[in-house]
Design an enzyme around this catalytic site. Structure first.
Site, PDB file in Angstrom:
ATOM      1  N   LYS A  98       0.883  -1.167   0.000  1.00  0.00           N
ATOM      2  CA  LYS A  98       0.000   0.000   0.000  1.00  0.00           C
ATOM      3  C   LYS A  98       0.920   1.216   0.000  1.00  0.00           C
ATOM      4  O   LYS A  98       1.572   1.523   0.998  1.00  0.00           O
ATOM      5  CB  LYS A  98      -0.908   0.007   1.225  1.00  0.00           C
ATOM      6  CG  LYS A  98      -1.829   1.219   1.269  1.00  0.00           C
ATOM      7  CD  LYS A  98      -2.696   1.209   2.525  1.00  0.00           C
ATOM      8  CE  LYS A  98      -3.539   2.474   2.527  1.00  0.00           C
ATOM      9  NZ  LYS A  98      -3.373   3.270   3.743  1.00  0.00           N
ATOM     10  N   GLY A 159      -8.393   9.281   9.186  1.00  0.00           N
ATOM     11  CA  GLY A 159      -8.759   9.389  10.593  1.00  0.00           C
ATOM     12  C   GLY A 159      -9.804  10.424  10.923  1.00  0.00           C
ATOM     13  O   GLY A 159     -10.139  10.620  12.089  1.00  0.00           O
ATOM     14  N   ALA A 185      -9.683   5.492   3.693  1.00  0.00           N
ATOM     15  CA  ALA A 185      -9.606   6.645   4.601  1.00  0.00           C
ATOM     16  C   ALA A 185     -10.903   7.426   4.672  1.00  0.00           C
ATOM     17  O   ALA A 185     -11.605   7.601   3.677  1.00  0.00           O
ATOM     18  CB  ALA A 185      -8.464   7.596   4.224  1.00  0.00           C
ATOM     19  N   GLY A 186     -11.191   7.915   5.879  1.00  0.00           N
ATOM     20  CA  GLY A 186     -12.310   8.820   6.092  1.00  0.00           C
ATOM     21  C   GLY A 186     -13.582   8.182   6.596  1.00  0.00           C
ATOM     22  O   GLY A 186     -14.495   8.877   7.041  1.00  0.00           O
ATOM     23  N   ASN A 207      -9.226   1.891   9.380  1.00  0.00           N
ATOM     24  CA  ASN A 207      -8.516   1.576  10.609  1.00  0.00           C
ATOM     25  C   ASN A 207      -9.101   2.336  11.796  1.00  0.00           C
ATOM     26  O   ASN A 207      -9.659   1.742  12.710  1.00  0.00           O
ATOM     27  CB  ASN A 207      -7.025   1.889  10.469  1.00  0.00           C
ATOM     28  CG  ASN A 207      -6.262   1.591  11.739  1.00  0.00           C
ATOM     29  OD1 ASN A 207      -6.124   0.441  12.127  1.00  0.00           O
ATOM     30  ND2 ASN A 207      -5.773   2.620  12.419  1.00  0.00           N
ATOM     31  N   THR A 208      -9.012   3.660  11.764  1.00  0.00           N
ATOM     32  CA  THR A 208      -9.423   4.474  12.908  1.00  0.00           C
ATOM     33  C   THR A 208     -10.874   4.245  13.298  1.00  0.00           C
ATOM     34  O   THR A 208     -11.205   4.199  14.491  1.00  0.00           O
ATOM     35  CB  THR A 208      -9.201   5.967  12.608  1.00  0.00           C
ATOM     36  OG1 THR A 208      -7.847   6.176  12.208  1.00  0.00           O
ATOM     37  CG2 THR A 208      -9.498   6.827  13.824  1.00  0.00           C
TER      38      THR A 208
END
Length: 257
Positions: A98, A159, A185-186, A207-208
């Site tokens: 990645k 995040g 993301a997001g 992830n977050t």
């Protein structure tokens, strides 16, 4: 027939990819990874503690059978990203990478010029490159032309939990490139993951949203359901949107007529 998808020589069933950062502890991370049903887990090469004595390695807590996707997080130049990707391969983490080349520390938006340059080098070296990019269709096409096996446009800043902020550009990217498009993301909650899949994304990486949830394990289950529901809705085909109402029941044969 299984609804599978592929990147390079790798084929998967789960369309949810997850990360390993920001969890309160390794036990919670491991339980969340299992609950997510994900087959791919991304790991920051630069943050691995492979030889720290007296402490278990992050890799020891990743469930067996999960495919490692090393990433070049925290790299701010093409040269840094290339070196980090090579390190991941030296650590026998496989050909997948990645690719991240960050251009701004506050927003963590990618440096697209450096990203394309790094992608060209790594593709020539035999890597299967999955670049984290912005939601610009022109950049996505350049990455495809560079030989990337997929493109991973952001839904919102890393995040941030803001969800899918520009669905129109994401749809244009999906129409522009032939390689798989993964939203990266997001994402903040399960409905965001569903929206990404309903737009036609091949998969979603997060992830977050899981790691910093009040209950990461339960959120992992929710994200799994959101991705699966969004994928089914995409395949089923939503009804056209209309300005005015359309009655569900026939207007003929009414009582008293």
């Amino acid at each position: 027939m299984a609804d599978t998808w592929s990147i390079g020589a790798h084929t998967f069933t789960s369309r949810l990819l997850v990360g390993t950062g920001k969890y309160p502890d390794f036990t919670t991370m491991q339980r969340a990874l299992v609950a997510s049903g994900a087959e791919v887990v991304t790991v920051a090469v630069r943050r691995l503690e492979l030889s720290k004595s007296g402490e278990a390695s992050l890799l020891e807590w990743i469930p067996k059978g999960m495919k490692l996707l090393p990433n070049t997080a925290a790299c701010f130049t093409a040269e840094e990203a290339i070196r980090t990707a090579r390190l991941g391969r030296e650590l026998e983490m496989g050909d997948l990478v990645k690719l991240e080349v960050i251009g701004d520390r506050r927003t963590l938006f990618p440096d697209v010029e450096g990203l394309v340059a790094a992608a060209k080098v790594l593709v020539k070296e035999g890597f299967t490159v999955l670049p984290y990019t912005n939601d610009d269709p022109v950049t996505a096409k350049k990455l495809e032309d560079a030989g990337c096996a997929a493109v991973m446009p952001l839904g919102a800043p890393i995040g941030s939990g803001l969800g899918i902020r520009n669905p129109y550009n994401l749809r244009i990217i999906m129409e522009t490139v032939k390689v798989p498009v993964l939203v990266d993301a997001g994402v903040g909650t399960a409905s965001d993951a569903a929206v990404a899949m309903e737009l036609g994304a091949v998969a979603v990486l997060m992830n977050t949203a899981i790691a910093e949830a009040r209950d990461p394990v339960l959120m992992a289950e929710a994200m799994r359901a959101g991705v699966e529901g969004g994928r089914k809705a995409y395949l089923a085909g939503r009804i056209p949107t209309k300005l005015h109402a359309s009655a569900s029941s026939p207007m003929t044969g009414l009582i008293g007529t």
